[in-house]
Design a protein around this motif. Structure first.
Motif, PDB file in Angstrom:
ATOM      1  N   THR A 115       5.923 -14.033 -38.989  1.00  0.00           N
ATOM      2  CA  THR A 115       6.595 -14.540 -37.794  1.00  0.00           C
ATOM      3  C   THR A 115       6.208 -13.776 -36.524  1.00  0.00           C
ATOM      4  OG1 THR A 115       8.502 -13.111 -38.256  1.00  0.00           O
ATOM      5  CG2 THR A 115       8.542 -15.343 -39.153  1.00  0.00           C
ATOM      6  N   LYS A 116       5.892 -12.480 -36.656  1.00  0.00           N
ATOM      7  CA  LYS A 116       5.544 -11.703 -35.469  1.00  0.00           C
ATOM      8  C   LYS A 116       4.141 -12.026 -34.953  1.00  0.00           C
ATOM      9  CE  LYS A 116       8.595  -7.711 -35.885  1.00  0.00           C
ATOM     10  NZ  LYS A 116       8.683  -6.236 -35.972  1.00  0.00           N
ATOM     11  N   GLN A 117       3.363 -12.729 -35.729  1.00  0.00           N
ATOM     12  CA  GLN A 117       2.028 -13.110 -35.279  1.00  0.00           C
ATOM     13  C   GLN A 117       2.019 -14.471 -34.584  1.00  0.00           C
ATOM     14  OE1 GLN A 117      -1.265 -12.300 -38.092  1.00  0.00           O
ATOM     15  NE2 GLN A 117       0.280 -11.551 -39.502  1.00  0.00           N
ATOM     16  N   LEU A 118       3.185 -15.121 -34.494  1.00  0.00           N
ATOM     17  CA  LEU A 118       3.269 -16.460 -33.924  1.00  0.00           C
ATOM     18  C   LEU A 118       3.836 -16.399 -32.510  1.00  0.00           C
ATOM     19  CD1 LEU A 118       4.722 -18.298 -37.058  1.00  0.00           C
ATOM     20  CD2 LEU A 118       2.331 -18.152 -36.335  1.00  0.00           C
ATOM     21  N   PRO A 119       3.429 -17.317 -31.649  1.00  0.00           N
ATOM     22  CA  PRO A 119       3.943 -17.318 -30.272  1.00  0.00           C
ATOM     23  C   PRO A 119       5.334 -17.934 -30.205  1.00  0.00           C
ATOM     24  CG  PRO A 119       2.425 -19.131 -30.580  1.00  0.00           C
ATOM     25  CD  PRO A 119       2.417 -18.365 -31.871  1.00  0.00           C
ATOM     26  N   SER A 120       5.970 -17.760 -29.056  1.00  0.00           N
ATOM     27  CA  SER A 120       7.230 -18.444 -28.776  1.00  0.00           C
ATOM     28  C   SER A 120       6.931 -19.805 -28.169  1.00  0.00           C
ATOM     29  CB  SER A 120       8.091 -17.612 -27.813  1.00  0.00           C
ATOM     30  OG  SER A 120       8.430 -16.367 -28.394  1.00  0.00           O
ATOM     31  N   VAL A 121       7.833 -20.755 -28.392  1.00  0.00           N
ATOM     32  CA  VAL A 121       7.657 -22.120 -27.872  1.00  0.00           C
ATOM     33  C   VAL A 121       8.931 -22.536 -27.150  1.00  0.00           C
ATOM     34  CG1 VAL A 121       5.987 -22.799 -29.636  1.00  0.00           C
ATOM     35  CG2 VAL A 121       8.418 -23.103 -30.071  1.00  0.00           C
ATOM     36  N   ASP A 122       8.784 -23.525 -26.280  1.00  0.00           N
ATOM     37  CA  ASP A 122       9.929 -24.066 -25.542  1.00  0.00           C
ATOM     38  C   ASP A 122      10.474 -25.279 -26.274  1.00  0.00           C
ATOM     39  OD1 ASP A 122       9.722 -22.170 -23.561  1.00  0.00           O
ATOM     40  OD2 ASP A 122       8.426 -23.401 -22.291  1.00  0.00           O
ATOM     41  N   VAL A 123      11.771 -25.284 -26.484  1.00  0.00           N
ATOM     42  CA  VAL A 123      12.434 -26.425 -27.096  1.00  0.00           C
ATOM     43  C   VAL A 123      13.420 -27.002 -26.089  1.00  0.00           C
ATOM     44  CG1 VAL A 123      12.161 -25.554 -29.438  1.00  0.00           C
ATOM     45  CG2 VAL A 123      14.209 -24.973 -28.157  1.00  0.00           C
ATOM     46  N   TYR A 124      13.644 -28.310 -26.206  1.00  0.00           N
ATOM     47  CA  TYR A 124      14.512 -29.008 -25.279  1.00  0.00           C
ATOM     48  C   TYR A 124      15.906 -29.154 -25.882  1.00  0.00           C
ATOM     49  CZ  TYR A 124      10.148 -30.284 -22.951  1.00  0.00           C
ATOM     50  OH  TYR A 124       8.936 -30.244 -22.309  1.00  0.00           O
ATOM     51  N   ALA A 125      16.886 -29.131 -24.985  1.00  0.00           N
ATOM     52  CA  ALA A 125      18.275 -29.347 -25.394  1.00  0.00           C
ATOM     53  C   ALA A 125      18.969 -30.172 -24.320  1.00  0.00           C
ATOM     54  CB  ALA A 125      18.988 -28.022 -25.600  1.00  0.00           C
ATOM     55  N   THR A 126      19.842 -31.054 -24.740  1.00  0.00           N
ATOM     56  CA  THR A 126      20.602 -31.884 -23.799  1.00  0.00           C
ATOM     57  C   THR A 126      22.054 -31.426 -23.783  1.00  0.00           C
ATOM     58  OG1 THR A 126      21.081 -33.507 -25.530  1.00  0.00           O
ATOM     59  CG2 THR A 126      19.124 -33.881 -24.172  1.00  0.00           C
ATOM     60  N   SER A 127      22.639 -31.493 -22.629  1.00  0.00           N
ATOM     61  CA  SER A 127      24.059 -31.148 -22.480  1.00  0.00           C
ATOM     62  C   SER A 127      24.695 -32.144 -21.515  1.00  0.00           C
ATOM     63  CB  SER A 127      24.227 -29.717 -21.966  1.00  0.00           C
ATOM     64  OG  SER A 127      23.539 -29.548 -20.750  1.00  0.00           O
ATOM     65  N   VAL A 128      25.887 -32.582 -21.865  1.00  0.00           N
ATOM     66  CA  VAL A 128      26.631 -33.540 -21.028  1.00  0.00           C
ATOM     67  C   VAL A 128      27.569 -32.757 -20.121  1.00  0.00           C
ATOM     68  CG1 VAL A 128      28.218 -35.491 -21.018  1.00  0.00           C
ATOM     69  CG2 VAL A 128      26.491 -35.281 -22.820  1.00  0.00           C
ATOM     70  N   MET A 129      27.482 -33.032 -18.830  1.00  0.00           N
ATOM     71  CA  MET A 129      28.317 -32.346 -17.846  1.00  0.00           C
ATOM     72  C   MET A 129      29.114 -33.393 -17.068  1.00  0.00           C
ATOM     73  SD  MET A 129      25.695 -29.439 -16.405  1.00  0.00           S
ATOM     74  CE  MET A 129      27.054 -28.619 -15.559  1.00  0.00           C
ATOM     75  N   SER A 130      30.399 -33.172 -16.966  1.00  0.00           N
ATOM     76  CA  SER A 130      31.260 -34.085 -16.201  1.00  0.00           C
ATOM     77  C   SER A 130      32.141 -33.254 -15.272  1.00  0.00           C
ATOM     78  CB  SER A 130      32.127 -34.927 -17.134  1.00  0.00           C
ATOM     79  OG  SER A 130      32.967 -34.109 -17.923  1.00  0.00           O
TER      80      SER A 130
END
Length: 707
Positions: free
Chosen positions: A576-591
């Protein structure tokens, strides 16, 4: 479809089926009652085709969602017989899988969200079926049989049990489309490391690799410390299937009566290699370093004398002369005087007759009179011979002091020369009545032979470690010779200068390795050696070597890494330490709601609702994911750091698997004595795991002259 948007969500209801139903209804109406759609019959046919086409597209999209949800709980079965394994001369087949990227990390993180739990965890009906089975276990006899209905392993059973592989299926289900995963053969020379805890598929992966090596007509050497009967059987079956059973050798410390024989110090390029292979297994830490150096010098003196006398060194001869150096000194002196001083014996006999206990030098006390007489003659004669001078220096030591400084050498030699093992490691080359073949590594490589080395480590780990280490040391020496002179050195004709792939599979290699293993993986690639090492954790390597820096040096020489399920976090972090970090998407509802401050206004409040997309940087995979891998699955870091998620095929039984009777006896002994290796595929294999083999494997007519 969802895949076209930034936030992909496949764990959801298959809403595309609503469109499929609407399109199907419209197509039926266009054909059956076009007037209801205000269409003429001819135009109705065209409208039905358009609706059917749209419905087919939406059905395909719905099938992606349904298949994705289904595989989250149960992966499709992947079974392959030995004959179905694809064998290429350019690539090594590993299994089915996919290349892991950011999309799969995003999908995997989604499976841990609470709103998607009902798509990932077993259904309520499945859980109730398992509870019912537990209750029926203690029910009366007729009711107890009902458990077979819920356990029926068939697609028509909606509550059939999951395969006994454990782990999380979601780790592989994040990609519905699999491809054959292969490794270019040119990458194997960089060596491969397979890490995984017990019974998770290491031996199955080894069988895949070994089967292909045998069918490619390459050198295949397998070190198996614990002894796996199924692995031995697989190697013999594949050798016979490839027409190479005449090149199949079995060396097994637990069955010396039917094992091939091997002299670990009988072949060498330089005479000093004999001493290096023996003394290299002694401890070199602290005060032991001085004794190790003396043991090296003493063994080297004996080896040089044996070679000059025309004798091939072996462990028995070395041990005999370590215990009693006087006999070798007298024998070599007779050989030397016969060539250089024929009248010396007349003087020596006269000196021997005058020797008494009183006139014997103190440091020569306890030595034979003839040894003392030869020493006295040589001290006055002007004769020089390096081998004879070395023997003289050995016999001039005080006998008590000499026994102390060789005390560390004798236990090692006792391990290698006790009982029937002495017949295997110190073979008698002149005994023509012994049918057991004798092999050495150069002969094996030139013949492109197959060797199974069973070291019986569960019976005697000390002897197994010593023998395995000596074999590694000998193999390193042969690799050095091949690197300098080629495989055909010494043979008539022009050398072909062709590099022969030498595939070395070392199971539990931490039990075998020593300081010799590091140069083999570091420099052995130039001689064609391709090592595939199998072990449980990084700590096993460090504990064996006793040095963290050297353990890192060993691991750093493996270019290909296959990580099955492990229980040690530090081992998982090696990947795992030889692998890069990646961006993941998340949705959130705001009212939000805002009150109006104007009492006379027409608006009392305003409200606002938003769907917000955020990105988070996370590791591509976590150590916890490796700990949760199902049996038979792995992450592989190959081809310059490309991460692949792989699952290996389950083996199906082959009806034509036969073995000769002596190998059947050996396999039965191994099954009785050893804990069977990975048995996670037993649900699809009908092979008997008892001590004796099934009747369909018996064949009395097989020729076993090489085994």
């Amino acid at each position: 479809m969802a895949q076209e948007y930034a936030v992909e969500t496949l764990l959801r209801p298959a809403v595309e089926l609503y469109s499929v139903a609407a399109c199907s209804s419209a197509a039926v109406l266009c054909l059956a009652a076009p007037w209801s759609m205000a269409l003429t019959p001819s135009i109705g046919v065209g409208g039905a085709c358009c609706c059917a086409m749209l419905g087919a597209i939406r059905l395909k999209q719905a099938n992606v969602v349904l298949r994705y949800r289904r595989q989250m709980r149960r992966l499709p079965r992947y079974v392959m017989t030995s004959t179905q394994i694809p064998v290429s001369h350019e690539r090594l087949f590993i299994g089915k899988g996919f290349r892991w990227d950011q999309r799969h990390t995003h999908r995997l993180i989604q499976t841990y969200r609470p709103e998607f739990r009902r798509y990932v965890e077993p259904s309520i009906l499945y859980q109730q079926a398992r509870k019912l089975e537990a209750r029926l276990e203690f029910a009366p006899y007729p009711l107890r049989k009902l458990r077979h209905l819920t356990r029926w392993d068939h697609p028509l059973n909606p509550v059939r049990p999951l395969p006994p592989v454990g782990g999380l299926p979601r780790l592989h289900a994040v990609e519905p489309i699999e491809v054959d995963v292969t490794l270019p053969l040119t990458e194997r020379v960089g060596h491969s490391l397979v890490l995984g805890t017990t019974r998770v598929g290491k031996t199955r992966l080894a069988e895949l690799f070994i089967t292909q090596d045998i069918r490619r007509n390459e050198v295949c050497i397998v070190f198996d410390p614990k002894g796996d009967a199924d692995l031995l059987k697989r190697m013999y079956v594949e050798a016979k299937r490839a027409g190479r059973d005449g090149e199949f050798y079995v060396f097994h410390l637990g069955q010396p009566s039917i094992s091939s024989r091997y002299n670990a110090i009988g072949r060498f390029g330089r005479i000093t290699e004999v001493a290096s292979r023996i003394a290299g297994q002694l401890s070199g830490e602290g005060n032991s370093a001085a004794f190790r150096e003396f043991a090296w010098r003493f063994v080297n003196i004996i080896a040089r004398a044996l070679v000059e006398l025309g004798q091939r060194p072996d462990y028995l001869l070395i041990q005999r002369h370590v215990i009693n150096i006087d006999a070798l000194f007298i024998e070599y002196a007779a050989y030397f005087f016969a060539q250089n001083d024929t009248k010396a014996w007349d003087v020596i006999v006269q000196l021997e007759a005058k020797i008494t206990e009183k006139n014997t030098p103190r440091h020569m006390m306890g030595r034979e009179k003839r040894v003392v007489a030869i020493e006295q003659y040589l001290s006055h004669a002007r004769l020089y011979d390096p081998v004879l001078d070395g023997l003289r220096s050995a016999v001039r030591y005080d006998r008590t002091y000499f026994d102390k400084i060789v005390a560390s050498l004798l236990p090692l030699l006792e391990k290698l020369t006790t009982g029937d093992i002495a017949q295997l490691l110190a073979p008698d080359y002149m005994d023509l009545q012994d049918p057991r073949p004798i092999f050495d590594w150069m002969q094996i490589i030139r013949k492109r032979a197959i060797v199974y080395v069973g070291l019986d480590a569960l019976s005697d780990s000390e002897v197994a470690s010593a023998v395995g280490n000596s074999m590694f040391s000998d193999l390193v020496s042969v690799a050095g010779h091949i690197y300098k002179f080629g495989v055909d050195d010494g043979l008539p004709g022009e050398p072909a200068n062709q590099k022969i792939p030498i595939n070395v599979h070392a199971d539990e290699f931490n039990e075998l390795m020593g300081d010799e293993f590091i140069p083999m993986i570091n420099k052995g690639g130039g001689a064609g050696i391709q090592v595939t090492a199998y072990t449980q954790t990084m700590s096993d390597i460090e504990a064996r070597i006793g040095n963290r820096a050297k353990a890192g040096q060993v691991i750093g020489n493996f270019n290909n890494l296959f990580m099955l399920r492990v229980r040690e976090t530090a081992t998982a972090e090696l990947l795992t330490k030889q692998l890069p970090s990646v961006d993941v998407y998340a949705t959130s509802v705001m009212s939000a709601a805002t009150d109006s401050s104007d009492p006379h206004g027409k608006t009392a409040f305003t409200s606002n609702t938003q769907d917000r997309i955020t990105t988070t940087s996370v590791p591509m995979i976590e150590p916890a994911h490796i700990v949760a891998l199902p049996k038979g699955q792995a992450f592989a870091l190959i081809e310059g750091g490309q991460l692949w998620k792989i699952r290996m095929p389950l083996p199906a039984p082959d009806p034509d698997e036969v073995m000769p009777k002596d190998l059947q006896a050996m396999a039965g002994y191994m099954r009785k004595r050893y804990v069977p290796s990975e048995e996670w595929w037993d649900s699809v294999s009908d092979q008997d795991q008892s001590a004796s083999l099934p009747p369909d494997m018996l064949d009395d007519d097989l020729d076993v002259e090489r085994v």
